[in-house]
Design an enzyme around this catalytic site. Structure first.
Site, mmCIF file in Angstrom:
data_model
loop_
_atom_site.group_PDB
_atom_site.id
_atom_site.type_symbol
_atom_site.label_atom_id
_atom_site.label_comp_id
_atom_site.label_asym_id
_atom_site.label_seq_id
_atom_site.Cartn_x
_atom_site.Cartn_y
_atom_site.Cartn_z
ATOM 1 N N GLU A 1 38.454 21.829 -0.163
ATOM 2 C CA GLU A 1 39.763 21.319 0.283
ATOM 3 C C GLU A 1 39.903 19.823 0.042
ATOM 4 O O GLU A 1 40.988 19.265 0.202
ATOM 5 C CB GLU A 1 39.990 21.676 1.755
ATOM 6 C CG GLU A 1 39.271 20.819 2.788
ATOM 7 C CD GLU A 1 37.789 21.152 2.983
ATOM 8 O OE1 GLU A 1 37.240 21.934 2.184
ATOM 9 O OE2 GLU A 1 37.196 20.610 3.924
ATOM 10 N N HIS B 1 33.124 20.516 -0.022
ATOM 11 C CA HIS B 1 34.450 20.700 0.598
ATOM 12 C C HIS B 1 35.489 20.957 -0.491
ATOM 13 O O HIS B 1 36.051 20.001 -1.036
ATOM 14 C CB HIS B 1 34.841 19.444 1.373
ATOM 15 C CG HIS B 1 34.054 19.234 2.613
ATOM 16 N ND1 HIS B 1 34.446 19.705 3.829
ATOM 17 C CD2 HIS B 1 32.869 18.631 2.807
ATOM 18 C CE1 HIS B 1 33.553 19.388 4.746
ATOM 19 N NE2 HIS B 1 32.576 18.734 4.150
ATOM 20 N N CYS C 1 30.859 24.065 3.918
ATOM 21 C CA CYS C 1 30.059 22.964 4.447
ATOM 22 C C CYS C 1 28.955 23.437 5.387
ATOM 23 O O CYS C 1 27.914 23.868 4.929
ATOM 24 C CB CYS C 1 30.949 21.928 5.114
ATOM 25 S SG CYS C 1 30.055 20.406 5.430
#
Lengths: 257, 212
Positions: free
Chosen positions: B194, B192, B82
């Site tokens: 995740e 992102h 990010c």
């Protein structure tokens, strides 16, 4: 090719349990937020929103645990709303694994709270929830006002002005609910959605009133929403998220499949 | 057993990053840390970031981690997330101009009035949601991830590396921008992983096994 319009299922959580009933065939315990979130993730939900409807602040800690559990197993964005009143509330939810918090009443009580939260945590994680109701008479130009307490208490604040102001204060996104349509299954208030979406530079999530898959597509195509949120049509297994996405795609909307 | 240090310098919630790594690499030791020694000792380093670049650089300085991040970026498998890739560049125009770490040549710029190419409609900023990444080249971190997979993005600024050969992923949002850049042991993504479901988890798993 580009950014997909999002479908966001919303779950009401009371004292750590999903309420209003969720029916999935393979789910053993229809009230377990982790199990339900996992299921929505498998169906292709783009994000999940939890609305903490717990009345007592003593039970708020339970929501933190719910978020922690879900965030350890479900790897898509999570938003938590309901009872977010202080910077500490925001911090606790983010630390628990929420990606965004949704602020509603606290923003009306003190608009600066939105600015402070956005400055501290970044505007990407601050969603401002707006509950609006039409207040114009027939024949008059459309006008919507912000209501609180589940649509019972008027504030006198113009919804479009408010959305612009929250945008200027650093909100990263608007979650817009039509209190006229919420729970009716008659579809979003498209005029309201479009008015707000065109008034702000940030994404708008349409909410309130979804009863059919066409309503979702209309929210994007006619309401100009960037994302659509729904609860009951997914909870009661009327439609899966994948069906909703296929339907939106068939109507020319870019979705993640 | 590989150890992965996630650099914690107070910029946002790292729990999700840690949980996702633990999920895909149960054998790895995952630490969320601001300890210089831990970061230097780790086999792999994840450099996340959220919020504004000014705060990000200030906190890195406050925690005395600038040189550690630079060292890690030059020496071991290094994943920027990010704001991470933005901080690696020379300069960002956010917050009236902020110097980055200068590990990779390039600048960070804001989406300036992006428009939908077919309708001409204004696109919202932040760029928020699931967008496609067109992989450029066969980087090992893309292994098993289909071309044009969607990942989750939230950002208003994007990286513009001086050397386009460093770009290993492109994304379109009114303009084409570099959503993944790589050089040697560095892989840095604007999205992102995740929070990007299967595609994101696969990328993290690839990172946990990457030996550049």
């Amino acid at each position: 090719m580009g950014l997909a319009k999002r479908i966001i299922p919303c779950l009401d959580v009371d004292r750590g349990r999903v309420v209003k009933g969720v029916k999935f065939v393979e789910i053993r315990d229809a009230g377990d937020p982790v199990e339900i979130a996992r299921r929505y993730d498998q169906e292709g939900a783009d994000e999940i929103t939890f609305l903490d409807i717990t009345a007592s602040s003593d039970d708020r800690e339970t929501m933190v645990h719910v978020v922690e559990q879900v965030a350890s197993e479900v790897f898509i964005p999570l938003t938590v709303g309901g009872g977010i009143r202080t910077l500490d509330d925001v911090r606790r939810m983010l630390n628990a694994g929420a990606d965004k918090v949704s602020i509603n009443t606290a923003a009306i009580a003190r608009p600066e709270f939105v600015r402070e939260a956005a400055e501290r945590f970044g505007n990407q994680c601050i969603v401002v929830a707006i509950d609006a109701k039409a207040v114009h008479q027939s024949g008059e130009p459309p006008r919507w006002e912000i209501f609180t307490h589940g649509g019972r208490r008027p504030t006198g604040i113009d919804a479009v002005e408010w959305a612009r102001r929250m945008n200027a204060y650093g909100a990263g996104e608007i979650l817009l609910t039509s209190m006229d349509r919420d729970g009716t299954k008659r579809g979003f208030d498209l005029e309201l959605t479009r008015a707000i979406s065109e008034a702000v530079s940030i994404p708008v999530i349409a909410s309130g009133g979804v009863g059919t898959l066409d309503h979702l597509a209309d929210g994007v195509l006619l309401g100009k929403a960037d994302a659509v949120l729904a609860a009951s049509i997914f909870h009661f297994a009327e439609y899966t998220i994948e069906q909703a996405k296929r339907h939106m795609q068939a109507r020319g909307i870019e979705v993640r499949l | 057993m590989t150890s992965i240090a996630i650099i914690d310098y107070g910029m946002g919630n790292l729990r999700s990053v840690a949980k996702a790594l633990e999920h895909v690499a149960p054998q790895a030791r995952v630490l969320v840390t601001q300890n210089r020694h831990d970061i230097l000792q780790a086999d792999r380093v994840v450099f996340p970031g959220q919020g504004s670049i000014r705060d990000c650089m200030r906190e890195l300085a406050r925690w005395n981690l600038m040189d550690v991040v630079r060292d890690a970026a030059l020496g071991k498998p290094f994943l920027g997330l990010c704001l991470g890739p933005q901080a690696l560049l020379d300069f960002s125009e956010e917050n009236d101009g902020v110097d980055g770490l200068g590990v990779l040549p390039g600048r960070v710029v804001r989406f300036a009035d992006p428009r939908d190419p077919t309708t001409g409609e204004r696109l919202k900023v932040p760029h928020m949601g699931w967008n496609q990444v067109r992989q450029a080249g066969n980087h090992p971190l893309w292994r098993g991830i289909p071309q044009d997979s969607r990942f989750y993005f939230v950002h208003s600024y994007y990286s513009r590396p001086a050397d386009e050969t460093l770009v290993v992923g492109w994304t379109y949002y009114g303009i084409e921008f570099a959503s993944a850049i790589a050089r040697d042991n560095i892989f840095a993504v604007q999205f992102h992983p995740e929070k990007s479901a299967q595609a994101g988890l696969r990328l993290l798993a690839n990172f946990a096994n990457w030996n550049p």
